[in-house]
Design a protein around this motif. Structure first.
Motif, PDB file in Angstrom:
ATOM      1  N   SER A 189       0.759  -1.245   0.062  1.00  0.00           N
ATOM      2  CA  SER A 189      -0.022  -0.086  -0.057  1.00  0.00           C
ATOM      3  C   SER A 189       0.963   1.343  -0.007  1.00  0.00           C
ATOM      4  CB  SER A 189      -1.047   0.070   1.257  1.00  0.00           C
ATOM      5  OG  SER A 189      -0.425   0.053   2.465  1.00  0.00           O
ATOM      6  N   MET A 190       2.092   1.134   0.245  1.00  0.00           N
ATOM      7  CA  MET A 190       3.016   2.311   0.611  1.00  0.00           C
ATOM      8  C   MET A 190       3.700   2.683  -0.472  1.00  0.00           C
ATOM      9  SD  MET A 190       4.064   2.189   4.626  1.00  0.00           S
ATOM     10  CE  MET A 190       4.359   4.069   4.380  1.00  0.00           C
ATOM     11  N   ASN A 191       3.936   1.646  -1.563  1.00  0.00           N
ATOM     12  CA  ASN A 191       4.615   2.015  -2.831  1.00  0.00           C
ATOM     13  C   ASN A 191       5.818   2.645  -2.693  1.00  0.00           C
ATOM     14  OD1 ASN A 191       2.093   1.688  -4.633  1.00  0.00           O
ATOM     15  ND2 ASN A 191       1.543   3.411  -4.021  1.00  0.00           N
ATOM     16  N   THR A 192       6.586   1.540  -1.765  1.00  0.00           N
ATOM     17  CA  THR A 192       7.906   2.073  -1.652  1.00  0.00           C
ATOM     18  C   THR A 192       8.915   1.765  -2.911  1.00  0.00           C
ATOM     19  OG1 THR A 192       8.514  -0.024  -0.744  1.00  0.00           O
ATOM     20  CG2 THR A 192       7.556   1.657   0.939  1.00  0.00           C
ATOM     21  N   ARG A 193       9.932   2.599  -2.981  1.00  0.00           N
ATOM     22  CA  ARG A 193      10.782   2.282  -4.128  1.00  0.00           C
ATOM     23  C   ARG A 193      11.758   1.047  -3.627  1.00  0.00           C
ATOM     24  NH1 ARG A 193      12.722   8.343  -6.045  1.00  0.00           N
ATOM     25  NH2 ARG A 193      10.913   9.320  -6.361  1.00  0.00           N
ATOM     26  N   TRP A 194      12.218   0.881  -2.614  1.00  0.00           N
ATOM     27  CA  TRP A 194      13.023  -0.164  -2.292  1.00  0.00           C
ATOM     28  C   TRP A 194      12.691  -1.052  -1.118  1.00  0.00           C
ATOM     29  CZ3 TRP A 194      17.594  -0.791   1.046  1.00  0.00           C
ATOM     30  CH2 TRP A 194      18.316  -1.956   0.784  1.00  0.00           C
ATOM     31  N   LYS A 195      12.647  -0.569   0.154  1.00  0.00           N
ATOM     32  CA  LYS A 195      12.254  -1.604   1.230  1.00  0.00           C
ATOM     33  C   LYS A 195      11.586  -0.973   2.401  1.00  0.00           C
ATOM     34  CE  LYS A 195      15.516  -2.580   4.543  1.00  0.00           C
ATOM     35  NZ  LYS A 195      16.804  -2.814   5.052  1.00  0.00           N
ATOM     36  N   LEU A 196      10.557  -1.523   2.950  1.00  0.00           N
ATOM     37  CA  LEU A 196       9.747  -1.138   4.086  1.00  0.00           C
ATOM     38  C   LEU A 196      10.229  -2.202   5.142  1.00  0.00           C
ATOM     39  CD1 LEU A 196       6.253   0.064   4.994  1.00  0.00           C
ATOM     40  CD2 LEU A 196       6.669  -2.332   5.561  1.00  0.00           C
ATOM     41  N   SER A 197      10.275  -1.714   6.333  1.00  0.00           N
ATOM     42  CA  SER A 197      10.676  -2.578   7.620  1.00  0.00           C
ATOM     43  C   SER A 197       9.674  -2.422   8.513  1.00  0.00           C
ATOM     44  CB  SER A 197      12.029  -2.586   8.066  1.00  0.00           C
ATOM     45  OG  SER A 197      12.941  -2.688   7.019  1.00  0.00           O
ATOM     46  N   LEU A 198       9.033  -3.297   9.319  1.00  0.00           N
ATOM     47  CA  LEU A 198       8.408  -3.454  10.326  1.00  0.00           C
ATOM     48  C   LEU A 198       9.114  -4.018  11.836  1.00  0.00           C
ATOM     49  CD1 LEU A 198       4.865  -4.365   9.167  1.00  0.00           C
ATOM     50  CD2 LEU A 198       5.755  -2.057   9.397  1.00  0.00           C
ATOM     51  N   PHE A 246       6.348  -0.335  18.485  1.00  0.00           N
ATOM     52  CA  PHE A 246       6.140  -0.886  17.166  1.00  0.00           C
ATOM     53  C   PHE A 246       6.704   0.425  16.134  1.00  0.00           C
ATOM     54  CE2 PHE A 246       3.845  -0.589  13.086  1.00  0.00           C
ATOM     55  CZ  PHE A 246       3.406  -1.836  12.814  1.00  0.00           C
ATOM     56  N   ALA A 247       7.452  -0.150  15.195  1.00  0.00           N
ATOM     57  CA  ALA A 247       8.241   0.888  14.379  1.00  0.00           C
ATOM     58  C   ALA A 247       8.145   0.424  13.040  1.00  0.00           C
ATOM     59  CB  ALA A 247       9.781   0.883  14.744  1.00  0.00           C
ATOM     60  N   LEU A 248       8.008   1.308  12.164  1.00  0.00           N
ATOM     61  CA  LEU A 248       7.865   1.288  10.624  1.00  0.00           C
ATOM     62  C   LEU A 248       8.701   2.059  10.205  1.00  0.00           C
ATOM     63  CD1 LEU A 248       4.863   1.330   8.383  1.00  0.00           C
ATOM     64  CD2 LEU A 248       6.527   2.906   8.033  1.00  0.00           C
ATOM     65  N   MET A 249       9.804   1.603   9.233  1.00  0.00           N
ATOM     66  CA  MET A 249      10.783   2.217   8.369  1.00  0.00           C
ATOM     67  C   MET A 249      10.670   2.168   6.964  1.00  0.00           C
ATOM     68  SD  MET A 249      13.545   0.766  11.323  1.00  0.00           S
ATOM     69  CE  MET A 249      12.404  -0.582  11.636  1.00  0.00           C
ATOM     70  N   VAL A 250      11.073   3.261   6.465  1.00  0.00           N
ATOM     71  CA  VAL A 250      10.727   3.126   4.976  1.00  0.00           C
ATOM     72  C   VAL A 250      12.340   3.601   4.381  1.00  0.00           C
ATOM     73  CG1 VAL A 250       9.869   4.101   2.860  1.00  0.00           C
ATOM     74  CG2 VAL A 250       8.407   3.638   4.781  1.00  0.00           C
ATOM     75  N   ASP A 251      12.981   2.782   3.543  1.00  0.00           N
ATOM     76  CA  ASP A 251      14.291   3.091   2.731  1.00  0.00           C
ATOM     77  C   ASP A 251      13.913   3.231   1.348  1.00  0.00           C
ATOM     78  OD1 ASP A 251      16.613   3.285   1.832  1.00  0.00           O
ATOM     79  OD2 ASP A 251      17.653   1.840   3.366  1.00  0.00           O
ATOM     80  N   GLN A 252      14.053   4.343   0.788  1.00  0.00           N
ATOM     81  CA  GLN A 252      13.861   4.493  -0.491  1.00  0.00           C
ATOM     82  C   GLN A 252      15.122   4.269  -1.525  1.00  0.00           C
ATOM     83  OE1 GLN A 252      10.804   4.381  -1.479  1.00  0.00           O
ATOM     84  NE2 GLN A 252       9.578   6.033  -0.492  1.00  0.00           N
ATOM     85  N   GLY A 253      15.996   3.812  -1.003  1.00  0.00           N
ATOM     86  CA  GLY A 253      17.182   3.521  -1.621  1.00  0.00           C
ATOM     87  C   GLY A 253      18.285   4.623  -1.359  1.00  0.00           C
ATOM     88  N   GLN A 254      19.411   4.468  -2.255  1.00  0.00           N
ATOM     89  CA  GLN A 254      20.472   5.382  -2.292  1.00  0.00           C
ATOM     90  C   GLN A 254      19.950   7.095  -2.605  1.00  0.00           C
ATOM     91  OE1 GLN A 254      23.566   4.200  -5.051  1.00  0.00           O
ATOM     92  NE2 GLN A 254      24.653   2.740  -3.351  1.00  0.00           N
ATOM     93  N   ASP A 255      20.617   8.096  -1.982  1.00  0.00           N
ATOM     94  CA  ASP A 255      20.424   9.033  -2.069  1.00  0.00           C
ATOM     95  C   ASP A 255      19.197   9.657  -1.500  1.00  0.00           C
ATOM     96  OD1 ASP A 255      23.160   9.453  -3.359  1.00  0.00           O
ATOM     97  OD2 ASP A 255      22.249   8.934  -5.227  1.00  0.00           O
ATOM     98  N   MET A 256      18.573   8.609  -0.937  1.00  0.00           N
ATOM     99  CA  MET A 256      17.107   9.201  -0.315  1.00  0.00           C
ATOM    100  C   MET A 256      17.143   9.111   1.387  1.00  0.00           C
ATOM    101  SD  MET A 256      15.071   9.885  -2.864  1.00  0.00           S
ATOM    102  CE  MET A 256      13.130   9.678  -2.261  1.00  0.00           C
ATOM    103  N   ALA A 257      16.609  10.100   1.909  1.00  0.00           N
ATOM    104  CA  ALA A 257      16.729   9.851   3.379  1.00  0.00           C
ATOM    105  C   ALA A 257      15.537   8.985   3.867  1.00  0.00           C
ATOM    106  CB  ALA A 257      16.211  11.488   3.826  1.00  0.00           C
ATOM    107  N   PRO A 258      16.059   8.180   4.696  1.00  0.00           N
ATOM    108  CA  PRO A 258      15.039   6.880   5.200  1.00  0.00           C
ATOM    109  C   PRO A 258      14.102   7.834   6.248  1.00  0.00           C
ATOM    110  CG  PRO A 258      17.130   7.034   6.501  1.00  0.00           C
ATOM    111  CD  PRO A 258      17.271   7.892   5.286  1.00  0.00           C
TER     112      PRO A 258
END
Length: 330
Positions: free
Chosen positions: A64-73, A126-138
């Motif tokens: 649902s979040m359309n991440t470019r690379w990785k979502l972590s829970l 509970f933590a949700l983290m979004v990493d959009q890849g290189q040169d993007m702030a997590p």
């Protein structure tokens, strides 16, 4: 159902929208993915159930979040269950599967396997983290543990951090047919009110547990009426419908929400996958000096590393590790 014959809608996430209610959602079914995730470790059933629930949440939230690379829970606590962690890697192109991996950390000596699993986390978050890849702030959002399930923790997260009314209805467990081994299967539905430009939230705390925000705190009267109606319809779903060995996701949406005008989109396939590699381990160790690397070296003169997600084992010559490596780790 023959477990050896994959069902077409297993290991998929189906996005949908309720046009009459301004609500979006996901239907997810996981089967083989869970088998592969859990096969990497020897977990007791309680831990396997938590991972099944977390993987199901991760599949729906990640899609649902359309991440470019990785979502972590992650759910972390100070009790016998220290952590449940999952990663969702977005599909590299349309039609390709997204990937999920998961693992748990817990104390086998002190955990009580005969009680409510959520009590075994103690105090935590509970933590949700979004990493959009290189040169993007997590991005990272954290909320306290709330309610009696991981699903309720995720609902509380979206209310606090994203100010999006969110509801999950999940079921998971071991399924068995004559002549075959038991295996884990999970299914669920996610409902989420469409984002608003300016949510009507005051700074006086919410009506939820310990003053956390609740859906009622985020919606106007008209929006609340739609939300309550959609949730009442979701309350009628049965576990066997969520697990879905015979009920397709589209049929389930029609059964539950036909008056809400459900509209479906392309399903997202999901598979188990891990991104660990020799190069990634080397990169993670590149911040250490030769002295630090020496403290990691075994009596046999090697540095070892194990992936907590997939169990892969790596061995290295210490001279090739760290920022003082003689040959740059080649």
């Amino acid at each position: 159902m023959n477990h050896s014959a994959k069902i077409a809608w297993d290991d998929t996430v189906l996005p949908f929208q309720l046009d009459a209610s301004d609500i979006r959602g996901r239907v997810a079914r996981l089967d083989g993915v869970l088998e592969q995730v859990l096969a990497q470790h020897d977990y007791p059933p309680m831990i396997e159930g938590l991972i099944a629930e977390m993987a199901l949440l991760t599949a729906m939230i990640g899609q649902s979040m359309n991440t470019r690379w990785k979502l972590s829970l992650q759910v972390r606590g100070d009790g016998p269950i220290r952590m449940i962690a999952t990663d969702y890697y977005s599909a590299p192109k349309d039609g390709a599967p997204a990937q999920i991996r998961a693992y748990a950390s817990f104390d086998r000596e002190t955990i009580n396997l005969n009680t409510d699993p959520m009590t075994q986390f103690g105090k935590g978050y509970f933590a949700l983290m979004v990493d959009q890849g290189q040169d993007m702030a997590p991005y990272q959002g954290v909320t306290p543990l709330a309610g009696g399930s991981l699903a309720s923790c995720a609902e509380a997260y979206f209310a606090q951090s994203e100010q999006l009314p969110t509801r999950f209805s999940l079921t998971f467990g071991q399924s068995q047919v004559p002549g075959e081994d038991a295996h884990w299967r999970a299914g669920g539905i996610m409902l989420q009110h469409m984002p608003k430009a300016s949510p009507s939230v005051t700074g006086e705390g919410g009506s939820g547990e310990d003053g956390l925000l609740d859906a009622a705190d985020l919606l106007s009267d008209d929006e609340s009426e739609n939300w309550v109606r959609a949730n009442a319809l979701l309350d009628t779903v049965e576990d066997i419908e969520l697990i879905g060995p015979t009920v397709t996701p589209t049929d389930l949406l029609v059964r539950l929400f036909h008056e809400e005008q459900p509209r479906v989109y392309d399903a997202q396939p999901i598979k188990f996958g891990c991104t660990c590699s020799d190069d990634r381990v080397r990169q993670s160790l590149s911040i250490y000096s030769a002295k630090d690397i020496a403290t990691m070296t075994t009596e046999e003169g090697i540095v070892t590393a194990d992936c907590q997600f997939c169990g892969a084992h790596y061995e290295f010559d210490p001279a090739t590790l760290g920022f003082e490596a003689k040959d740059g780790g080649a």
